[in-house]
Design a protein around this motif. Structure first.
Motif, PDB file in Angstrom:
ATOM      1  N   ASN A   1      -1.351  96.175 -31.178  1.00 59.47           N
ATOM      2  CA  ASN A   1      -1.482  95.388 -32.396  1.00 59.47           C
ATOM      3  C   ASN A   1      -0.162  95.503 -33.130  1.00 59.47           C
ATOM      4  OD1 ASN A   1      -1.970  94.215 -34.835  1.00 59.47           O
ATOM      5  ND2 ASN A   1      -3.908  95.233 -35.194  1.00 59.47           N
ATOM      6  N   THR A   2       0.627  94.453 -33.054  1.00 63.61           N
ATOM      7  CA  THR A   2       1.945  94.487 -33.693  1.00 63.61           C
ATOM      8  C   THR A   2       1.903  93.904 -35.090  1.00 63.61           C
ATOM      9  OG1 THR A   2       2.509  92.390 -32.647  1.00 63.61           O
ATOM     10  CG2 THR A   2       3.204  94.399 -31.515  1.00 63.61           C
ATOM     11  N   GLY A   3       0.699  93.598 -35.578  1.00 64.26           N
ATOM     12  CA  GLY A   3       0.574  93.118 -36.946  1.00 64.26           C
ATOM     13  C   GLY A   3       0.603  91.609 -37.044  1.00 64.26           C
ATOM     14  N   ASN A   4       0.591  91.143 -38.249  1.00 62.61           N
ATOM     15  CA  ASN A   4       0.536  89.718 -38.541  1.00 62.61           C
ATOM     16  C   ASN A   4       1.956  89.169 -38.567  1.00 62.61           C
ATOM     17  OD1 ASN A   4      -0.300  87.215 -39.310  1.00 62.61           O
ATOM     18  ND2 ASN A   4      -0.749  87.775 -41.408  1.00 62.61           N
ATOM     19  N   ILE A   5       2.509  88.939 -37.378  1.00 60.10           N
ATOM     20  CA  ILE A   5       3.910  88.571 -37.261  1.00 60.10           C
ATOM     21  C   ILE A   5       4.099  87.068 -37.125  1.00 60.10           C
ATOM     22  CG2 ILE A   5       5.963  88.799 -35.814  1.00 60.10           C
ATOM     23  CD1 ILE A   5       4.919  91.614 -35.112  1.00 60.10           C
ATOM     24  N   MET A   6       3.257  86.447 -36.330  1.00 57.97           N
ATOM     25  CA  MET A   6       3.425  85.025 -36.042  1.00 57.97           C
ATOM     26  C   MET A   6       2.087  84.311 -36.209  1.00 57.97           C
ATOM     27  SD  MET A   6       5.728  85.468 -32.595  1.00 57.97           S
ATOM     28  CE  MET A   6       5.666  83.760 -32.145  1.00 57.97           C
ATOM     29  N   GLN A   7       2.151  83.017 -36.376  1.00 56.42           N
ATOM     30  CA  GLN A   7       0.937  82.219 -36.429  1.00 56.42           C
ATOM     31  C   GLN A   7       0.893  81.325 -35.207  1.00 56.42           C
ATOM     32  OE1 GLN A   7       0.546  78.955 -39.297  1.00 56.42           O
ATOM     33  NE2 GLN A   7      -1.491  79.736 -39.757  1.00 56.42           N
ATOM     34  N   MET A   8      -0.221  81.335 -34.532  1.00 57.83           N
ATOM     35  CA  MET A   8      -0.436  80.440 -33.413  1.00 57.83           C
ATOM     36  C   MET A   8      -1.190  79.228 -33.943  1.00 57.83           C
ATOM     37  SD  MET A   8       0.318  83.473 -32.216  1.00 57.83           S
ATOM     38  CE  MET A   8      -1.078  84.469 -32.603  1.00 57.83           C
ATOM     39  N   CYS A   9      -0.638  78.065 -33.752  1.00 58.71           N
ATOM     40  CA  CYS A   9      -1.274  76.848 -34.222  1.00 58.71           C
ATOM     41  C   CYS A   9      -1.776  76.069 -33.021  1.00 58.71           C
ATOM     42  CB  CYS A   9      -0.292  76.010 -35.036  1.00 58.71           C
ATOM     43  SG  CYS A   9      -1.078  74.572 -35.782  1.00 58.71           S
ATOM     44  N   LEU A  10      -3.068  75.923 -32.914  1.00 62.39           N
ATOM     45  CA  LEU A  10      -3.676  75.193 -31.816  1.00 62.39           C
ATOM     46  C   LEU A  10      -4.059  73.808 -32.299  1.00 62.39           C
ATOM     47  CD1 LEU A  10      -5.957  77.976 -30.326  1.00 62.39           C
ATOM     48  CD2 LEU A  10      -3.663  77.310 -29.619  1.00 62.39           C
ATOM     49  N   MET A  11      -3.546  72.811 -31.626  1.00 61.90           N
ATOM     50  CA  MET A  11      -3.801  71.422 -31.994  1.00 61.90           C
ATOM     51  C   MET A  11      -4.889  70.862 -31.079  1.00 61.90           C
ATOM     52  SD  MET A  11      -1.482  71.069 -34.362  1.00 61.90           S
ATOM     53  CE  MET A  11      -1.107  69.358 -34.621  1.00 61.90           C
ATOM     54  N   TYR A  12      -5.987  70.449 -31.646  1.00 58.24           N
ATOM     55  CA  TYR A  12      -7.101  69.890 -30.894  1.00 58.24           C
ATOM     56  C   TYR A  12      -7.094  68.370 -30.996  1.00 58.24           C
ATOM     57  CZ  TYR A  12      -9.187  74.550 -30.671  1.00 58.24           C
ATOM     58  OH  TYR A  12      -9.430  75.877 -30.428  1.00 58.24           O
ATOM     59  N   ASP A  13      -7.555  67.708 -29.941  1.00 62.53           N
ATOM     60  CA  ASP A  13      -7.743  66.260 -29.984  1.00 62.53           C
ATOM     61  C   ASP A  13      -8.960  65.943 -30.839  1.00 62.53           C
ATOM     62  OD1 ASP A  13      -5.585  65.752 -28.295  1.00 62.53           O
ATOM     63  OD2 ASP A  13      -6.823  65.902 -26.493  1.00 62.53           O
ATOM     64  N   LYS A  14      -9.044  64.725 -31.348  1.00 62.12           N
ATOM     65  CA  LYS A  14     -10.169  64.321 -32.195  1.00 62.12           C
ATOM     66  C   LYS A  14     -11.510  64.525 -31.498  1.00 62.12           C
ATOM     67  CE  LYS A  14      -7.550  61.008 -34.898  1.00 62.12           C
ATOM     68  NZ  LYS A  14      -7.316  59.612 -35.243  1.00 62.12           N
ATOM     69  N   GLY A  15     -11.546  64.317 -30.197  1.00 55.99           N
ATOM     70  CA  GLY A  15     -12.797  64.476 -29.459  1.00 55.99           C
ATOM     71  C   GLY A  15     -13.205  65.915 -29.220  1.00 55.99           C
ATOM     72  N   ASP A  16     -12.327  66.857 -29.562  1.00 61.20           N
ATOM     73  CA  ASP A  16     -12.607  68.273 -29.324  1.00 61.20           C
ATOM     74  C   ASP A  16     -12.991  69.040 -30.586  1.00 61.20           C
ATOM     75  OD1 ASP A  16     -12.161  68.117 -26.580  1.00 61.20           O
ATOM     76  OD2 ASP A  16     -10.012  68.510 -26.794  1.00 61.20           O
TER      77      ASP A  16
ATOM     78  N   CYS B   1      -3.952  79.084 -36.824  1.00 64.87           N
ATOM     79  CA  CYS B   1      -4.205  77.802 -37.456  1.00 64.87           C
ATOM     80  C   CYS B   1      -4.838  76.931 -36.384  1.00 64.87           C
ATOM     81  CB  CYS B   1      -2.889  77.179 -37.940  1.00 64.87           C
ATOM     82  SG  CYS B   1      -3.092  75.452 -38.481  1.00 64.87           S
ATOM     83  N   LEU B   2      -6.032  76.469 -36.642  1.00 61.64           N
ATOM     84  CA  LEU B   2      -6.693  75.517 -35.754  1.00 61.64           C
ATOM     85  C   LEU B   2      -6.715  74.198 -36.482  1.00 61.64           C
ATOM     86  CD1 LEU B   2      -9.768  77.688 -34.691  1.00 61.64           C
ATOM     87  CD2 LEU B   2      -7.486  77.654 -33.665  1.00 61.64           C
ATOM     88  N   MET B   3      -6.368  73.121 -35.788  1.00 62.40           N
ATOM     89  CA  MET B   3      -6.388  71.817 -36.460  1.00 62.40           C
ATOM     90  C   MET B   3      -6.512  70.696 -35.457  1.00 62.40           C
ATOM     91  SD  MET B   3      -2.486  70.813 -37.624  1.00 62.40           S
ATOM     92  CE  MET B   3      -2.450  72.003 -38.909  1.00 62.40           C
ATOM     93  N   VAL B   4      -6.984  69.564 -35.962  1.00 63.37           N
ATOM     94  CA  VAL B   4      -6.970  68.343 -35.181  1.00 63.37           C
ATOM     95  C   VAL B   4      -5.595  67.741 -35.379  1.00 63.37           C
ATOM     96  CG1 VAL B   4      -7.923  66.020 -34.963  1.00 63.37           C
ATOM     97  CG2 VAL B   4      -9.457  67.968 -35.361  1.00 63.37           C
ATOM     98  N   GLY B   5      -4.913  67.470 -34.254  1.00 64.13           N
ATOM     99  CA  GLY B   5      -3.539  67.011 -34.322  1.00 64.13           C
ATOM    100  C   GLY B   5      -3.377  65.531 -34.171  1.00 64.13           C
TER     101      GLY B   5
END
Length: 129
Positions: free
Chosen positions: A67-82, A125-129
């Motif tokens: 656990n290296t801590g809160n260093i980076m943010q992973m942003c996952l882009m989902y399609d509208k259908g997902d 970060c999860l979002m519809v892209g």
């Protein structure tokens, strides 16, 4: 100053071929093992951008929980259908989250987004892209 990313993978030689195809990358500097397989490989993308791949097994391996801590943010882009997949992922991550910065919501730039730090200290970060 330059930032270089090292990504550790299992199956380095296959990963080099894969990322070359994915990013249309060219091979830069390499360091080979005596058996002719890669030890380290730089993949050059465009405009001077590159990243390194290294084998996760062997000398460079990190063993045990890390656990290296809160260093980076992973942003996952989902399609509208997902959207159902996004909602399920959010529910699981939120379950034991250390902090929910943004509940799943609508924003000016997307129909669905959230921002949270999971139980391992990783920011998502999860979002519809």
């Amino acid at each position: 100053m330059k930032l270089k990313m090292f990504t550790y993978v299992d199956g380095l030689d296959e990963a080099v071929e894969f990322y070359q195809k994915v990013f249309e990358a060219t091979i830069g500097k390499t360091y080979m093992k005596p058996n002719g397989k890669y030890d380290l490989c730089e993949l050059r993308l465009s405009r001077g951008t590159s990243f390194w791949l290294a084998e996760c097994k062997g000398e460079s391996a990190i063993e045990g929980p890390v656990n290296t801590g809160n260093i980076m943010q992973m942003c996952l882009m989902y399609d509208k259908g997902d959207v159902p997949k996004l909602e399920k992922a959010y529910a699981i991550l939120k379950g034991d989250a250390l902090q929910v910065k943004w509940e799943l919501m609508k924003a000016a730039w997307t129909s669905h987004t959230c921002d949270l730090i999971d139980k391992y200290g990783l920011r998502w970060c999860l979002m519809v892209g």
